[in-house]
Scaffold this motif. Structure first.
Motif, PDB file in Angstrom:
ATOM      1  N   LYS A  47      43.501  34.375  35.805  1.00  0.00           N
ATOM      2  CA  LYS A  47      44.054  35.302  36.812  1.00  0.00           C
ATOM      3  C   LYS A  47      44.491  34.594  38.096  1.00  0.00           C
ATOM      4  O   LYS A  47      45.081  35.196  38.958  1.00  0.00           O
ATOM      5  CB  LYS A  47      42.980  36.337  37.188  1.00  0.00           C
ATOM      6  CG  LYS A  47      43.009  37.601  36.371  1.00  0.00           C
ATOM      7  CD  LYS A  47      42.068  38.635  36.976  1.00  0.00           C
ATOM      8  CE  LYS A  47      42.484  39.162  38.320  1.00  0.00           C
ATOM      9  NZ  LYS A  47      43.128  40.440  38.367  1.00  0.00           N
TER      10      LYS A  47
ATOM     11  N   ARG B  60      42.419  33.833  40.306  1.00  0.00           N
ATOM     12  CA  ARG B  60      41.686  34.674  41.248  1.00  0.00           C
ATOM     13  C   ARG B  60      40.792  33.827  42.139  1.00  0.00           C
ATOM     14  O   ARG B  60      40.087  32.940  41.630  1.00  0.00           O
ATOM     15  CB  ARG B  60      40.839  35.664  40.442  1.00  0.00           C
ATOM     16  CG  ARG B  60      40.044  36.682  41.243  1.00  0.00           C
ATOM     17  CD  ARG B  60      39.317  37.560  40.241  1.00  0.00           C
ATOM     18  NE  ARG B  60      38.440  38.552  40.804  1.00  0.00           N
ATOM     19  CZ  ARG B  60      38.754  39.841  40.937  1.00  0.00           C
ATOM     20  NH1 ARG B  60      39.959  40.276  40.623  1.00  0.00           N
ATOM     21  NH2 ARG B  60      37.876  40.702  41.393  1.00  0.00           N
TER      22      ARG B  60
ATOM     23  N   ASN C 106      36.043  36.464  45.037  1.00  0.00           N
ATOM     24  CA  ASN C 106      36.314  37.875  44.760  1.00  0.00           C
ATOM     25  C   ASN C 106      35.575  38.281  43.487  1.00  0.00           C
ATOM     26  O   ASN C 106      36.005  37.979  42.378  1.00  0.00           O
ATOM     27  CB  ASN C 106      37.832  38.074  44.609  1.00  0.00           C
ATOM     28  CG  ASN C 106      38.203  39.548  44.624  1.00  0.00           C
ATOM     29  OD1 ASN C 106      37.346  40.415  44.767  1.00  0.00           O
ATOM     30  ND2 ASN C 106      39.481  39.832  44.459  1.00  0.00           N
TER      31      ASN C 106
ATOM     32  N   SER D 218      46.314  37.420  39.972  1.00  0.00           N
ATOM     33  CA  SER D 218      45.735  37.854  41.243  1.00  0.00           C
ATOM     34  C   SER D 218      46.824  38.230  42.254  1.00  0.00           C
ATOM     35  O   SER D 218      47.806  37.497  42.402  1.00  0.00           O
ATOM     36  CB  SER D 218      44.899  36.698  41.795  1.00  0.00           C
ATOM     37  OG  SER D 218      44.109  37.159  42.838  1.00  0.00           O
ATOM     38  N   SER D 219      46.652  39.359  42.912  1.00  0.00           N
ATOM     39  CA  SER D 219      47.525  39.926  43.949  1.00  0.00           C
ATOM     40  C   SER D 219      48.819  40.555  43.421  1.00  0.00           C
ATOM     41  O   SER D 219      49.605  41.073  44.184  1.00  0.00           O
ATOM     42  CB  SER D 219      47.866  38.907  45.057  1.00  0.00           C
ATOM     43  OG  SER D 219      49.007  38.171  44.727  1.00  0.00           O
TER      44      SER D 219
ATOM     45  N   HIS E 118      48.305  42.771  47.923  1.00  0.00           N
ATOM     46  CA  HIS E 118      47.735  43.130  46.633  1.00  0.00           C
ATOM     47  C   HIS E 118      48.742  44.017  45.925  1.00  0.00           C
ATOM     48  O   HIS E 118      49.597  44.587  46.571  1.00  0.00           O
ATOM     49  CB  HIS E 118      46.444  43.905  46.901  1.00  0.00           C
ATOM     50  CG  HIS E 118      45.431  43.744  45.833  1.00  0.00           C
ATOM     51  ND1 HIS E 118      44.090  43.740  46.090  1.00  0.00           N
ATOM     52  CD2 HIS E 118      45.543  43.590  44.493  1.00  0.00           C
ATOM     53  CE1 HIS E 118      43.423  43.600  44.964  1.00  0.00           C
ATOM     54  NE2 HIS E 118      44.285  43.495  43.978  1.00  0.00           N
TER      55      HIS E 118
END
Ligand code: AMP
Ligand code: MG
Length: 311
Positions: A48, A50, A54, A140-141, A222
């Motif tokens: 991801k 990420r 998080n 991610s985002s 996001h």
């Protein structure tokens, strides 16, 4: 929905080997791995892209399985009885003897837990000897995925298997409620806060709500479709895609509506898929006409505000 047992068997086999598998849920698709395996959890973060700080939400089949890892309190029990399985995530204290990988929580003493309702994923969870750490199945985002082809769009061939489960019926992430001490909402989501308040019989404060945030910098980018978004637009340009809550009598090529009649539930379900459709269209920017800020409209606005922080 018909459950294909051969598909579930394949997913189970990969998960048992600490691989990542995309799973359908009623909120959005998740990128799942064995929550007790460091290797599986590290893989999720890597795929991801990420940030490690998080933490992930862990998905359980039922309260009995959860009780091994977390302390359960009265408020949790009340909400569990009413809404689970369903689109609500709880923050609880981890038990010392819990086997949850430290990569899930980034070393925190709390855990985010959820009981997804999707029949395919429930069938899978029932057959596993571990819960599933599963953040949303997107880079991610970026935009969340609400069907298997969205997951493919995000990850291409990088993930080993996507468990088919059709289109997510809610289309927005779960509502996150912190149930340690005084209940707090940490993320608006697919379950309306008024419903949670009714069960707990008190008003719950919302942390990170758009109304309370004073500077744009406080928003994390996001749910981004990677293009500029203007919100509450009264006059749009023909060069922009116009996102509307309801269909207009006169349709134009750049009009994208979330619901035929302005129904917020239908709009929520269509939000991410419509943004993805616009992303693939010839338009390079989005104007959003005002969306009522009530019920699920609040969650839709929360996602759009964060998405609009793209630079
Ligand atoms: P997603 O990765 O899209 O499924 O979103 C998961 C959300 O849950 C993120 O906003 C996380 O920050 C939040 N989360 C997960 N674990 C915790 C925790 N222990 N405390 C607070 N928030 C959490
Ligand atoms: Mg997400």
């Amino acid at each position: 929905m018909r459950i294909n047992l051969a598909n579930i068997k394949k997913a189970k086999k990969l998960l048992n080997k600490s691989e990542s598998v995309a799973i359908p849920t009623e909120t959005v698709y998740g990128l799942a791995g064995n929550a007790y395996s460091d290797q599986a959890c590290k893989k999720i973060f890597r795929l991801k892209k990420r940030p490690k700080n998080n933490p992930l939400i862990v998905h359980y089949y039922n309260i009995k399985n959860l009780a091994v890892d977390c302390d359960i309190n009265d408020n949790f029990y009340k909400l569990y009885k009413k809404f689970c399985p369903g689109p609500i995530t709880f923050i609880l204290e981890l038990k010392k003897k819990s086997k949850i990988s430290k990569f899930v929580t980034n070393g925190k003493s709390t855990l985010a837990v959820r009981f997804p309702k999707h029949p395919v994923t429930r069938n899978l969870l029932k057959k596993l000897n571990f819960p599933l750490a599963a953040p949303s199945a997107n880079i991610s985002s970026k935009l969340s995925a609400v069907c298997s082809s969205d997951v493919k769009d995000e990850f291409g061939e990088k993930i080993k298997y996507i468990l088919e489960g059709g289109r997510s019926s809610i289309g927005l992430e779960s509502t996150i409620v912190d149930l340690r001490n005084k209940p707090k909402i940490l993320r608006l989501g697919g379950l309306e806060i008024s419903q949670i308040q009714k069960i707990l019989k008190k008003k719950i404060i919302i942390i990170r709500s758009p109304q309370k945030i004073t500077s744009p910098g406080q928003f994390k980018v996001h749910y981004s479709p990677d293009m500029p978004i203007r919100l509450n637009v009264k006059k749009n340009k023909t060069s922009e895609a116009l996102l509307l809550i309801r269909k207009k009598k006169q349709n134009k090529p750049n009009y994208y509506y979330l619901s035929k009649k302005g129904d917020l539930k239908e709009a929520a379900k269509n939000l991410f898929s419509t943004l993805r459709k616009i992303k693939k269209s010839k338009y390079n920017s989005i104007a959003v006409s005002k969306i009522p800020n009530k019920g699920l409209g609040k969650t839709i606005n929360d996602r759009l505000i964060r998405a609009s922080k793209f630079k």
